[in-house]
Write a protein that holds these residues in place. Structure first.
Motif, PDB file in Angstrom:
ATOM      1  N   ARG A 168       0.837  -1.202   0.000  1.00 25.18           N
ATOM      2  CA  ARG A 168       0.000   0.000   0.000  1.00 25.18           C
ATOM      3  C   ARG A 168       0.876   1.258   0.000  1.00 25.18           C
ATOM      4  O   ARG A 168       0.593   2.228  -0.712  1.00 25.18           O
ATOM      5  CB  ARG A 168      -0.924  -0.003   1.216  1.00 25.18           C
ATOM      6  CG  ARG A 168      -1.911  -1.154   1.235  1.00 25.18           C
ATOM      7  CD  ARG A 168      -2.780  -1.122   2.491  1.00 25.18           C
ATOM      8  NE  ARG A 168      -3.521  -2.355   2.637  1.00 25.18           N
ATOM      9  CZ  ARG A 168      -4.657  -2.632   2.003  1.00 25.18           C
ATOM     10  NH1 ARG A 168      -5.189  -1.730   1.188  1.00 25.18           N
ATOM     11  NH2 ARG A 168      -5.268  -3.782   2.179  1.00 25.18           N
ATOM     12  N   PHE A 169       1.919   1.213   0.806  1.00 24.22           N
ATOM     13  CA  PHE A 169       2.834   2.357   0.867  1.00 24.22           C
ATOM     14  C   PHE A 169       3.529   2.563  -0.479  1.00 24.22           C
ATOM     15  O   PHE A 169       3.706   3.697  -0.932  1.00 24.22           O
ATOM     16  CB  PHE A 169       3.865   2.128   1.965  1.00 24.22           C
ATOM     17  CG  PHE A 169       4.914   3.202   2.054  1.00 24.22           C
ATOM     18  CD1 PHE A 169       4.599   4.461   2.525  1.00 24.22           C
ATOM     19  CD2 PHE A 169       6.218   2.943   1.665  1.00 24.22           C
ATOM     20  CE1 PHE A 169       5.567   5.456   2.602  1.00 24.22           C
ATOM     21  CE2 PHE A 169       7.190   3.926   1.741  1.00 24.22           C
ATOM     22  CZ  PHE A 169       6.864   5.188   2.211  1.00 24.22           C
ATOM     23  N   LEU A 170       3.903   1.473  -1.122  1.00 25.35           N
ATOM     24  CA  LEU A 170       4.569   1.558  -2.424  1.00 25.35           C
ATOM     25  C   LEU A 170       3.650   2.190  -3.468  1.00 25.35           C
ATOM     26  O   LEU A 170       4.076   3.049  -4.253  1.00 25.35           O
ATOM     27  CB  LEU A 170       5.005   0.167  -2.875  1.00 25.35           C
ATOM     28  CG  LEU A 170       5.738   0.085  -4.223  1.00 25.35           C
ATOM     29  CD1 LEU A 170       7.042   0.870  -4.167  1.00 25.35           C
ATOM     30  CD2 LEU A 170       6.007  -1.368  -4.596  1.00 25.35           C
ATOM     31  N   GLY A 224       2.075   7.039  -6.659  1.00 25.38           N
ATOM     32  CA  GLY A 224       1.163   8.108  -7.044  1.00 25.38           C
ATOM     33  C   GLY A 224       1.726   9.480  -6.732  1.00 25.38           C
ATOM     34  O   GLY A 224       1.656  10.402  -7.555  1.00 25.38           O
ATOM     35  N   VAL A 225       2.306   9.625  -5.538  1.00 25.49           N
ATOM     36  CA  VAL A 225       2.896  10.909  -5.144  1.00 25.49           C
ATOM     37  C   VAL A 225       4.084  11.249  -6.038  1.00 25.49           C
ATOM     38  O   VAL A 225       4.217  12.385  -6.511  1.00 25.49           O
ATOM     39  CB  VAL A 225       3.334  10.870  -3.664  1.00 25.49           C
ATOM     40  CG1 VAL A 225       4.105  12.143  -3.301  1.00 25.49           C
ATOM     41  CG2 VAL A 225       2.125  10.710  -2.751  1.00 25.49           C
ATOM     42  N   GLY A 244       7.388  11.084   2.784  1.00 31.74           N
ATOM     43  CA  GLY A 244       6.683  11.816   3.831  1.00 31.74           C
ATOM     44  C   GLY A 244       5.234  12.079   3.458  1.00 31.74           C
ATOM     45  O   GLY A 244       4.314  11.804   4.238  1.00 31.74           O
ATOM     46  N   TRP A 245       5.025  12.610   2.233  1.00 29.57           N
ATOM     47  CA  TRP A 245       3.654  12.848   1.775  1.00 29.57           C
ATOM     48  C   TRP A 245       2.888  11.533   1.676  1.00 29.57           C
ATOM     49  O   TRP A 245       1.715  11.456   2.060  1.00 29.57           O
ATOM     50  CB  TRP A 245       3.646  13.536   0.412  1.00 29.57           C
ATOM     51  CG  TRP A 245       4.180  14.933   0.367  1.00 29.57           C
ATOM     52  CD1 TRP A 245       5.105  15.428  -0.505  1.00 29.57           C
ATOM     53  CD2 TRP A 245       3.821  16.040   1.215  1.00 29.57           C
ATOM     54  NE1 TRP A 245       5.351  16.758  -0.252  1.00 29.57           N
ATOM     55  CE2 TRP A 245       4.569  17.163   0.798  1.00 29.57           C
ATOM     56  CE3 TRP A 245       2.946  16.181   2.284  1.00 29.57           C
ATOM     57  CZ2 TRP A 245       4.469  18.406   1.407  1.00 29.57           C
ATOM     58  CZ3 TRP A 245       2.849  17.428   2.902  1.00 29.57           C
ATOM     59  CH2 TRP A 245       3.595  18.514   2.467  1.00 29.57           C
ATOM     60  N   ALA A 246       3.552  10.500   1.162  1.00 22.78           N
ATOM     61  CA  ALA A 246       2.875   9.213   0.965  1.00 22.78           C
ATOM     62  C   ALA A 246       2.385   8.636   2.288  1.00 22.78           C
ATOM     63  O   ALA A 246       1.247   8.159   2.389  1.00 22.78           O
ATOM     64  CB  ALA A 246       3.813   8.230   0.269  1.00 22.78           C
ATOM     65  N   LEU A 264      -1.473   8.152   3.219  1.00 17.92           N
ATOM     66  CA  LEU A 264      -1.891   6.778   3.486  1.00 17.92           C
ATOM     67  C   LEU A 264      -2.435   6.640   4.900  1.00 17.92           C
ATOM     68  O   LEU A 264      -3.458   5.972   5.126  1.00 17.92           O
ATOM     69  CB  LEU A 264      -0.712   5.826   3.279  1.00 17.92           C
ATOM     70  CG  LEU A 264      -1.011   4.334   3.462  1.00 17.92           C
ATOM     71  CD1 LEU A 264      -2.037   3.858   2.441  1.00 17.92           C
ATOM     72  CD2 LEU A 264       0.277   3.513   3.344  1.00 17.92           C
ATOM     73  N   GLY A 265      -1.770   7.276   5.852  1.00 16.84           N
ATOM     74  CA  GLY A 265      -2.226   7.200   7.233  1.00 16.84           C
ATOM     75  C   GLY A 265      -3.623   7.763   7.405  1.00 16.84           C
ATOM     76  O   GLY A 265      -4.480   7.154   8.062  1.00 16.84           O
ATOM     77  N   VAL A 266      -3.870   8.921   6.808  1.00 19.30           N
ATOM     78  CA  VAL A 266      -5.198   9.539   6.914  1.00 19.30           C
ATOM     79  C   VAL A 266      -6.252   8.652   6.257  1.00 19.30           C
ATOM     80  O   VAL A 266      -7.326   8.411   6.826  1.00 19.30           O
ATOM     81  CB  VAL A 266      -5.193  10.943   6.275  1.00 19.30           C
ATOM     82  CG1 VAL A 266      -6.615  11.479   6.145  1.00 19.30           C
ATOM     83  CG2 VAL A 266      -4.340  11.896   7.099  1.00 19.30           C
TER      84      VAL A 266
END
Length: 342
Positions: free
Chosen positions: A52-54, A59-60, A93-95, A99-101
């Protein structure tokens, strides 16, 4: 102007201040700590977190590469950059923030409709990003291209233009849609197959995605010499916007007709290839005939190589598929949400 810039050595566009300052190093450490903490917390919220992080990072990064001429990220250290002044540190950082939100909102509001949760994502992230953008500007990490400054209303708060209230939601809408669409694949969610595409709706979604994105990247390129009656906002012509919509629609029709039973990643790749194959020569013709004039800050990021046959900057060979990928996924995400009543 372009020809002179092409004489610049290949790495000349990387000649900017990379020497890190203490505040910027501390901010980078803050990002690393935040990413580590997020991984610890989010592992309890969802599975397949690295994947998911990848996807979110992809995308970012796609968005940052495409919009690189609009802002500058300086003084982050030699190790921090992947292309020009695009930083992998900011990307992760943005990712992780986005993702967290998304994951936490999905966890806390599982019964809410997708569109309602999407609004919550945008509200939370817009507020968070405004705070973070203010920080990176004031520690000397982030600055804006002259064309961006010229395009703003002139209203600035703590070094950040008022237009951030537009830029951030558009950025987030495209990136979140990118992640959410691929999350359907990750989670193997059973979706209702649609036998007949609702073309009016699809064209409306395409217009929304393309128009909002074009308004955001307006400082990068000028649309000139189109008929005056065709301009619908500043220098955005519905002729040019309409061409991109028709190209995306044609690709959707081809994929739906001949490749409907292919796996999602393959259908996506085919759609991007088709749209790029059509849009690239059109963009080349528009450039050569002075309908599309790329601004100075954009040209400065070009390495100086041109592609054979079409004779366009090599960067367009990457920019066009990135643009199409973000738009296609935006459309497909909302079509999927509406068709499946998610």
């Amino acid at each position: 102007m372009i020809s002179l810039l092409y004489l610049t050595p290949i790495l000349a566009n990387c000649n900017f201040d990379k020497s890190p300052t203490i505040p910027i190093v501390l901010f980078e450490l803050f990002i690393f700590a935040g990413v580590a903490a997020a991984f610890i917390i989010l592992r309890k919220v969802t599975d397949k977190l690295p994947l998911r992080f990848l996807i979110m990072s992809a995308g970012v990064m796609m968005f940052e590469l495409f919009t690189a001429p609009m802002w500058h990220n300086f003084r982050m250290g030699q190790w921090a950059y992947v292309y020009h002044d695009v930083s992998w540190i900011l990307t992760i950082g943005w990712a992780e923030l986005i993702l967290g939100v998304v994951l936490l909102v999905d966890k806390l509001l599982p019964d809410w409709k997708e569109w309602k949760k999407f609004v919550i994502y945008l509200i939370i992230l817009t507020l968070a990003v405004i705070v973070l953008e203010t920080i990176v500007v004031n520690i000397g990490l982030r600055s804006y291209a002259p064309e961006v400054i010229e395009a703003t209303s002139g209203i600035w708060v703590a070094g950040v233009p008022l237009e951030i209230l537009y830029y951030v939601p558009v950025f987030m809408a495209l990136v979140i849609a990118f992640y959410k669409y691929w999350s359907f694949v990750i989670d193997d969610i059973p979706l209702i197959p649609v036998k007949r595409r609702k073309w009016v709706r699809s064209f409306f979604l395409a217009f929304m995605g393309i128009f909002l994105f074009e308004v955001m990247i307006e400082p990068m390129v000028s649309n000139e010499n189109f008929p005056k009656w065709s301009y619908i906002f500043h220098d955005i012509s519905f002729i040019q916007t309409g061409m991109w919509i028709l190209i995306v629609g044609f690709a959707a029709a081809v994929v739906g007709k001949f490749f409907i039973n292919y796996p999602t990643p393959q259908r996506f790749a085919i759609a991007v290839i088709i749209t790029t194959a059509i849009a690239w020569p059109i963009e080349s013709w528009l450039m050569q005939n002075n309908y599309r004039v790329y601004n100075h800050s954009t040209v400065e990021t070009w390495l100086g190589y041109k592609t054979p046959i079409l004779n366009t900057p090599v960067e367009l060979a990457f920019a066009i598929p990135i643009y199409m990928a973000l738009i296609i996924v935006f459309i497909r995400y909302w079509e999927t949400v509406i068709d499946n009543r998610l």
